[in-house]
Design an enzyme around this catalytic site. Structure first.
Site, PDB file in Angstrom:
ATOM      1  N   LYS A 177       0.854  -1.188   0.000  1.00 56.24           N
ATOM      2  CA  LYS A 177       0.000   0.000   0.000  1.00 56.24           C
ATOM      3  C   LYS A 177       0.892   1.240   0.000  1.00 56.24           C
ATOM      4  O   LYS A 177       1.481   1.595   1.008  1.00 56.24           O
ATOM      5  CB  LYS A 177      -0.902   0.050   1.243  1.00 56.24           C
ATOM      6  CG  LYS A 177      -1.961   1.147   1.080  1.00 56.24           C
ATOM      7  CD  LYS A 177      -2.537   1.627   2.384  1.00 56.24           C
ATOM      8  CE  LYS A 177      -1.906   2.879   2.908  1.00 56.24           C
ATOM      9  NZ  LYS A 177      -1.958   4.057   2.059  1.00 56.24           N
ATOM     10  N   GLY A 230       6.616   4.996   8.247  1.00 54.00           N
ATOM     11  CA  GLY A 230       5.752   6.178   8.329  1.00 54.00           C
ATOM     12  C   GLY A 230       5.986   6.902   9.638  1.00 54.00           C
ATOM     13  O   GLY A 230       7.030   6.747  10.273  1.00 54.00           O
ATOM     14  N   THR A 232       5.521   8.174  13.629  1.00 60.66           N
ATOM     15  CA  THR A 232       5.506   7.433  14.894  1.00 60.66           C
ATOM     16  C   THR A 232       4.082   7.238  15.414  1.00 60.66           C
ATOM     17  O   THR A 232       3.744   6.177  15.949  1.00 60.66           O
ATOM     18  CB  THR A 232       6.402   8.170  15.916  1.00 60.66           C
ATOM     19  OG1 THR A 232       7.750   8.086  15.423  1.00 60.66           O
ATOM     20  CG2 THR A 232       6.338   7.547  17.295  1.00 60.66           C
ATOM     21  N   THR A 234       1.330   6.918  13.664  1.00 66.63           N
ATOM     22  CA  THR A 234       0.717   5.821  12.884  1.00 66.63           C
ATOM     23  C   THR A 234       1.353   4.494  13.267  1.00 66.63           C
ATOM     24  O   THR A 234       0.662   3.465  13.371  1.00 66.63           O
ATOM     25  CB  THR A 234       0.887   6.052  11.365  1.00 66.63           C
ATOM     26  OG1 THR A 234       0.671   7.417  11.071  1.00 66.63           O
ATOM     27  CG2 THR A 234      -0.066   5.206  10.564  1.00 66.63           C
ATOM     28  N   GLU A 252       9.497   1.408  10.828  1.00 71.06           N
ATOM     29  CA  GLU A 252      10.504   2.450  10.558  1.00 71.06           C
ATOM     30  C   GLU A 252       9.795   3.782  10.689  1.00 71.06           C
ATOM     31  O   GLU A 252       8.938   4.107   9.854  1.00 71.06           O
ATOM     32  CB  GLU A 252      11.077   2.288   9.143  1.00 71.06           C
ATOM     33  CG  GLU A 252      11.802   0.981   8.895  1.00 71.06           C
ATOM     34  CD  GLU A 252      13.074   0.852   9.704  1.00 71.06           C
ATOM     35  OE1 GLU A 252      13.552   1.861  10.257  1.00 71.06           O
ATOM     36  OE2 GLU A 252      13.582  -0.272   9.801  1.00 71.06           O
ATOM     37  N   CYS A 286      13.352  11.163   6.327  1.00 73.13           N
ATOM     38  CA  CYS A 286      13.353  10.835   7.758  1.00 73.13           C
ATOM     39  C   CYS A 286      14.736  10.990   8.361  1.00 73.13           C
ATOM     40  O   CYS A 286      14.881  11.213   9.560  1.00 73.13           O
ATOM     41  CB  CYS A 286      12.857   9.409   7.964  1.00 73.13           C
ATOM     42  SG  CYS A 286      13.794   8.220   6.972  1.00 73.13           S
ATOM     43  N   GLU A 389       9.253  16.167  15.552  1.00 74.88           N
ATOM     44  CA  GLU A 389       9.583  16.084  14.127  1.00 74.88           C
ATOM     45  C   GLU A 389       8.749  17.093  13.332  1.00 74.88           C
ATOM     46  O   GLU A 389       7.526  17.118  13.459  1.00 74.88           O
ATOM     47  CB  GLU A 389       9.312  14.674  13.607  1.00 74.88           C
ATOM     48  CG  GLU A 389       9.780  14.478  12.181  1.00 74.88           C
ATOM     49  CD  GLU A 389       9.420  13.111  11.609  1.00 74.88           C
ATOM     50  OE1 GLU A 389       8.264  12.678  11.750  1.00 74.88           O
ATOM     51  OE2 GLU A 389      10.307  12.479  10.994  1.00 74.88           O
TER      52      GLU A 389
HETATM   53  P1  NAD Z   1       2.035   8.339   7.878  1.00 76.69           P
HETATM   54  O1  NAD Z   1       2.333   7.597   9.125  1.00 76.69           O
HETATM   55  O2  NAD Z   1       0.988   9.362   7.879  1.00 76.69           O
HETATM   56  O3  NAD Z   1       1.641   7.325   6.700  1.00 76.69           O
HETATM   57  C1  NAD Z   1       2.477   6.242   6.331  1.00 76.69           C
HETATM   58  C2  NAD Z   1       1.629   5.178   5.665  1.00 76.69           C
HETATM   59  O4  NAD Z   1       0.757   4.621   6.645  1.00 76.69           O
HETATM   60  C3  NAD Z   1       0.732   5.695   4.552  1.00 76.69           C
HETATM   61  O5  NAD Z   1       0.687   4.766   3.509  1.00 76.69           O
HETATM   62  C4  NAD Z   1      -0.620   5.806   5.237  1.00 76.69           C
HETATM   63  O6  NAD Z   1      -1.701   5.720   4.365  1.00 76.69           O
HETATM   64  C5  NAD Z   1      -0.566   4.605   6.165  1.00 76.69           C
HETATM   65  N1  NAD Z   1      -1.479   4.647   7.315  1.00 76.69           N
HETATM   66  C6  NAD Z   1      -2.054   5.722   7.900  1.00 76.69           C
HETATM   67  N2  NAD Z   1      -2.855   5.330   8.921  1.00 76.69           N
HETATM   68  C7  NAD Z   1      -2.751   3.983   8.992  1.00 76.69           C
HETATM   69  C8  NAD Z   1      -3.327   3.000   9.843  1.00 76.69           C
HETATM   70  N3  NAD Z   1      -4.162   3.314  10.819  1.00 76.69           N
HETATM   71  N4  NAD Z   1      -2.992   1.708   9.649  1.00 76.69           N
HETATM   72  C9  NAD Z   1      -2.129   1.356   8.682  1.00 76.69           C
HETATM   73  N5  NAD Z   1      -1.574   2.241   7.824  1.00 76.69           N
HETATM   74  C10 NAD Z   1      -1.873   3.545   7.984  1.00 76.69           C
HETATM   75  O7  NAD Z   1       3.435   8.939   7.422  1.00 76.69           O
HETATM   76  P2  NAD Z   1       3.697   9.922   6.216  1.00 76.69           P
HETATM   77  O8  NAD Z   1       3.192  11.268   6.577  1.00 76.69           O
HETATM   78  O9  NAD Z   1       3.247   9.281   4.950  1.00 76.69           O
HETATM   79  O10 NAD Z   1       5.292   9.928   6.174  1.00 76.69           O
HETATM   80  C11 NAD Z   1       6.088  10.767   6.923  1.00 76.69           C
HETATM   81  C12 NAD Z   1       6.616  10.062   8.134  1.00 76.69           C
HETATM   82  O11 NAD Z   1       7.325   8.882   7.756  1.00 76.69           O
HETATM   83  C13 NAD Z   1       7.616  10.894   8.907  1.00 76.69           C
HETATM   84  O12 NAD Z   1       7.365  10.762  10.275  1.00 76.69           O
HETATM   85  C14 NAD Z   1       8.951  10.268   8.543  1.00 76.69           C
HETATM   86  O13 NAD Z   1       9.968  10.463   9.504  1.00 76.69           O
HETATM   87  C15 NAD Z   1       8.572   8.842   8.429  1.00 76.69           C
HETATM   88  N6  NAD Z   1       9.546   8.102   7.635  1.00 76.69           N
HETATM   89  C16 NAD Z   1      10.356   7.215   8.277  1.00 76.69           C
HETATM   90  C17 NAD Z   1      11.319   6.533   7.548  1.00 76.69           C
HETATM   91  C18 NAD Z   1      12.246   5.545   8.216  1.00 76.69           C
HETATM   92  O14 NAD Z   1      12.896   4.793   7.504  1.00 76.69           O
HETATM   93  N7  NAD Z   1      12.327   5.529   9.535  1.00 76.69           N
HETATM   94  C19 NAD Z   1      11.437   6.749   6.181  1.00 76.69           C
HETATM   95  C20 NAD Z   1      10.593   7.673   5.570  1.00 76.69           C
HETATM   96  C21 NAD Z   1       9.644   8.346   6.303  1.00 76.69           C
END
Ligand code: NAD
Length: 485
Positions: A177, A230, A232, A234, A252, A286, A389
């Protein structure tokens, strides 16, 4: 390659299919603020369909020799590489990142991910343990079944392929997804998978929102492995959904990464590296170093030169080859950045550069989401701006007096993803690296990635590790076979 980009359907069992409910979400171009395509607004019913396909495909795929699976992945890598320009353009339009960055980082890295795991599975070793003259033990590492792969918007193809490649290389089937904000390159990848002849059902992509599709994936009892990248907040929800089902989970998550400059650093390298680590992809990586700490004797000089270099970054239309700073992914993210810049000022910070929306690069972008690279000084280390963040082109710079103090500053956050240390003193580099609580410590560099090394965060930046051997282990189940002698 045929790209039906105006309406992105799900990819299930090797076919592009309408979401069962027939609904679509508008997909906005961040640089213009306007919809340019649509992606399926799927729900649990579509996830069910994907599970049926993935379950059926698993029977044959999991039995295929590694050499055969490897060939499919290598073909996918070659085809993405063939279409580098198309992918780079699509990624730039979808995310707002400069096309030069998509071309030099995101897409080549997706190619490398497929090649890396395609070849890694040809060189795995199995363990055997001999219990004196009582027994032989050996470890079978078997694919776990269906893997649910959920990824964010900032590096869409790079991060999704970092999950898909090890999952299917090791014999699992996958339901991926992509973020609903940036679905385009995942959609294009499905075209490539089809062209590569990947058997139906091995890779399924279900588009839609997190609360509907993501939650359905984490809740589905037949999806036993979840790899999530994604935020923290979520990540916590994902962990909560998976815990009662005892799923194997890798998380992650977010970061608030320190970037430490000692006075003995190679200053030119430290400035160049710090500007890059602060503002690459508009600070939406990130791993970006959003808190810069500089030894006091070098502080004034560093701040002056850092600001001078940052001010020269070319902000513009992401599709313009000269652009170094593109658009922010969407309005909520832009609002979040503005909120923190306001908060920083209330917390006593001084805006040394930027702090507002820039002059818009051209007429096409007049309603796009842009923000100037922003440098904030004079903030207390423990304030919210320095601990939470932001995920945008905003950095704080703070002086420090000694090693112990800066290690305390670096660790004064709930996150622990990555850090950078700039020094010419090798002993200090080792000492500081050992004491910083982050999953990666870069010394005199940033974002150098050897795909074999473990990757992931400590504290609230994540659980589990991805990368090389760790990923191969994550997607397989170790089974001990004990044979009496
Ligand atoms: P997000 O957590 O909003 O979304 C990430 C994914 O999770 C999306 O596909 C979203 O649709 C899905 N999602 C949302 N709610 C969900 C639920 N209840 N159950 C399952 N899936 C769900 O994050 P974002 O805004 O897309 O990305 C930015 C974040 O990602 C930042 O915090 C960034 O630091 C982090 N990030 C971390 C890494 C790493 O490797 N540690 C890499 C890239 C981004």
């Amino acid at each position: 390659m045929r790209i039906e980009s105006s309406q992105m359907r799900n990819f299930i069992n090797g076919e592009f299919v309408e979401p069962i409910n027939g609904r679509y979400l508008d997909n906005l171009e961040p640089a213009t603020g306007k919809p340019y395509s649509q992606a399926a607004d799927s729900d649990a019913h579509d996830v069910d369909l994907a599970v049926t396909a993935a379950e059926k495909a698993f029977v044959d795929w999991s039995k295929k020799p590694a050499t055969e699976r490897s060939r499919f992945l290598l073909r996918i890598a070659d085809l993405i590489e063939r279409d580098l320009e198309k992918f780079s353009r699509a990624e730039s339009i979808d995310t707002g990142k400069p096309i030069s960055l998509a071309r030099s980082l995101d897409i080549p890295r997706a190619v490398a991910n497929f090649r890396f795991f395609a070849t890694a599975i040809l060189h795995t070793e199995s363990e055997a343990h001999i219990t004196d003259n009582v027994a032989f033990n050996y470890t079978l590492r078997q694919p776990r079944g269906i893997a649910g792969l959920i990824s964010p918007w900032n590096l869409p193809l790079y991060l999704l392929s970092w999950k898909i490649a090890p999952a299917i290389a090791t014999g699992n089937t996958a339901i991926a997804k992509p973020s609903e904000l940036t679905p385009m390159t995942a959609y294009m990848l499905c075209e490539i998978a089809r062209e590569a002849g990947l058997p139906n059902g091995v890779l399924n992509v279900v588009h839609g929102t997190g609360p509907k599709v993501g939650a359905a994936i984490t809740a589905h009892p037949k999806i036993t492995t979840i790899s999530f990248t994604g935020g923290t907040v979520t990540g916590r929800k994902v962990a909560e959904a998976c815990a009662p089902l005892f799923k194997k989970v890798s998380l992650e998550l977010g970061g608030k990464n320190p970037n430490i400059i000692f006075a003995d650093a190679d200053f030119d390298a430290a400035i160049t590296g710090s500007v890059r680590s602060s503002f690459a992809n508009q600070g939406q990586i990130c791993l970006c170093g959003s808190r810069v700490f500089v030894e006091r004797s070098a502080y004034k000089n560093f701040v002056e030169r850092f600001i001078e270099r940052t001010a020269q970054l070319c902000l513009g239309d992401p599709l313009d080859e000269k652009t170094e700073q593109g658009a922010i992914v969407n309005k909520p993210q832009l609002d979040k950045i503005k909120f923190y810049v306001d908060l920083a000022q209330k917390e006593g910070g001084k805006i040394a550069l930027g702090g507002s929306a820039p002059q818009l690069p051209n007429d096409r972008c007049r309603e796009g989401y842009f923000f100037q690279p922003t440098v904030i000084t004079d903030l207390p280390v423990s304030c919210r701006t320095n601990r939470e963040e932001i995920f945008g082109p905003v950095v704080t710079i703070t002086p420090f007096d000694n090693e112990e103090e800066v290690i305390g500053y670096a660790n004064d956050t709930d996150y622990g993803l990555a850090s950078s240390v700039w020094t010419q003193n090798l002993n200090r580099a080792h000492r500081v690296a050992e004491k910083i609580h982050t999953g990666t410590v870069w010394v005199n560099c940033w974002l150098l990635r050897d795909l074999r090394v473990p990757f992931g965060g400590m504290k609230q930046s994540g659980v589990g590790r991805e990368g090389g051997e760790e990923a191969l282990r994550f997607f397989t189940e170790p089974k001990n076979v004990c044979i009496a002698r």
